[in-house]
Design a protein around this motif. Structure first.
Motif, PDB file in Angstrom:
ATOM      1  N   UNK A  95       0.817  -1.225   0.000  1.00  0.00           N
ATOM      2  CA  UNK A  95       0.000   0.000   0.000  1.00  0.00           C
ATOM      3  C   UNK A  95       0.844   1.266   0.000  1.00  0.00           C
ATOM      4  N   UNK A  96       1.960   1.279   0.713  1.00  0.00           N
ATOM      5  CA  UNK A  96       2.795   2.479   0.750  1.00  0.00           C
ATOM      6  C   UNK A  96       3.323   2.856  -0.626  1.00  0.00           C
ATOM      7  N   UNK A  97       4.084   1.953  -1.282  1.00  0.00           N
ATOM      8  CA  UNK A  97       4.600   2.299  -2.614  1.00  0.00           C
ATOM      9  C   UNK A  97       3.501   2.570  -3.646  1.00  0.00           C
TER      10      UNK A  97
ATOM     11  N   UNK B  96      -8.691   6.744  -2.845  1.00  0.00           N
ATOM     12  CA  UNK B  96      -9.186   6.304  -1.547  1.00  0.00           C
ATOM     13  C   UNK B  96      -8.737   4.898  -1.233  1.00  0.00           C
ATOM     14  N   UNK B  97      -8.786   4.553   0.042  1.00  0.00           N
ATOM     15  CA  UNK B  97      -8.433   3.211   0.494  1.00  0.00           C
ATOM     16  C   UNK B  97      -9.503   2.737   1.462  1.00  0.00           C
TER      17      UNK B  97
ATOM     18  N   UNK C 134      -2.126   3.099   5.977  1.00  0.00           N
ATOM     19  CA  UNK C 134      -1.472   3.811   4.882  1.00  0.00           C
ATOM     20  C   UNK C 134      -0.750   5.067   5.358  1.00  0.00           C
ATOM     21  N   UNK C 135      -1.200   5.648   6.452  1.00  0.00           N
ATOM     22  CA  UNK C 135      -0.568   6.874   6.948  1.00  0.00           C
ATOM     23  C   UNK C 135       0.874   6.594   7.343  1.00  0.00           C
TER      24      UNK C 135
ATOM     25  N   UNK D  17       6.575  10.671   2.345  1.00  0.00           N
ATOM     26  CA  UNK D  17       5.484  11.432   1.725  1.00  0.00           C
ATOM     27  C   UNK D  17       5.013  12.489   2.732  1.00  0.00           C
ATOM     28  N   UNK D  18       4.949  13.755   2.314  1.00  0.00           N
ATOM     29  CA  UNK D  18       4.532  14.818   3.232  1.00  0.00           C
ATOM     30  C   UNK D  18       3.079  14.653   3.694  1.00  0.00           C
ATOM     31  N   UNK D  19       2.782  15.116   4.915  1.00  0.00           N
ATOM     32  CA  UNK D  19       1.416  14.983   5.473  1.00  0.00           C
ATOM     33  C   UNK D  19       0.324  15.553   4.577  1.00  0.00           C
TER      34      UNK D  19
END
Length: 171
Positions: free
Chosen positions: A90-92, A106-107, A117-118, A126-128
């Motif tokens: 999910x991250x990549x 969306x997830x 995923x956060x 990845x920036x917030x």
């Protein structure tokens, strides 16, 4: 009293008196799952160009050809739904999607649980503000539990969002 009816293009389409116009929408379901199967089938009926992205060559769905990489399939017409929040990819996958011109990302996942995923995206740098672009939960709150119900709620939410509507019974 005589009822008069003014011509309404949406009504004419609903009664099959006029063809539905080209929607120009793409639905990308990421990860082969029962929800992805329903999303892609129902999405096609709603005029979406359905695409299944499944990075794992050992997984797939009958009736849906899977692509392994996003490539240039995700354009500004794309609504993208990750249909499994337990996959280690999910991250990549989300990082790459956030670089794409996708209209909506969306997830699936319950708001009662921590969104995996956060952390996955933060660990990748990845920036917030980019992470915040990922919608979760997805779909209209109709109490859906089964894959078809989740797909209907998700598609209804996407249609409402695309049409700038609240997605309820208020008009």
């Amino acid at each position: 009293m005589t009822h008069t009816h003014e011509s309404d293009p949406a009504c004419e389409v609903a009664h099959a008196e006029a063809p539905a116009g080209e929607t120009g929408r793409t639905l990308v379901a990421v990860f082969a799952s029962p929800v992805a199967d329903c999303l892609l089938r129902f999405g096609a009926e709603l005029g979406y160009r359905p695409i299944l992205v499944e990075p794992d060559p050992a997984r797939g769905l009958d009736g849906h050809a899977a692509v392994r990489e996003l490539g240039d399939l995700v354009d500004a017409t794309a609504d993208v739904v990750l249909t499994d929040h337990h996959r280690e990819e999910i991250g990549p996958v989300l990082r790459d999607l956030l670089k794409s011109p996708a209209r909506w990302i969306g997830i699936m996942g319950s708001p009662r649980h921590t969104a995996p995923h956060v952390r996955a995206l933060a660990d990748l740098g990845v920036p917030p503000e980019e992470i915040a672009r990922v919608h979760r939960p997805i779909g209209l709150n109709i109490g859906s539990q089964t894959p078809p119900e989740i797909a209907v709620a998700t598609l209804a939410g996407l249609i409402a969002d695309r049409n700038a509507r609240p997605g309820g019974f208020d008009f």
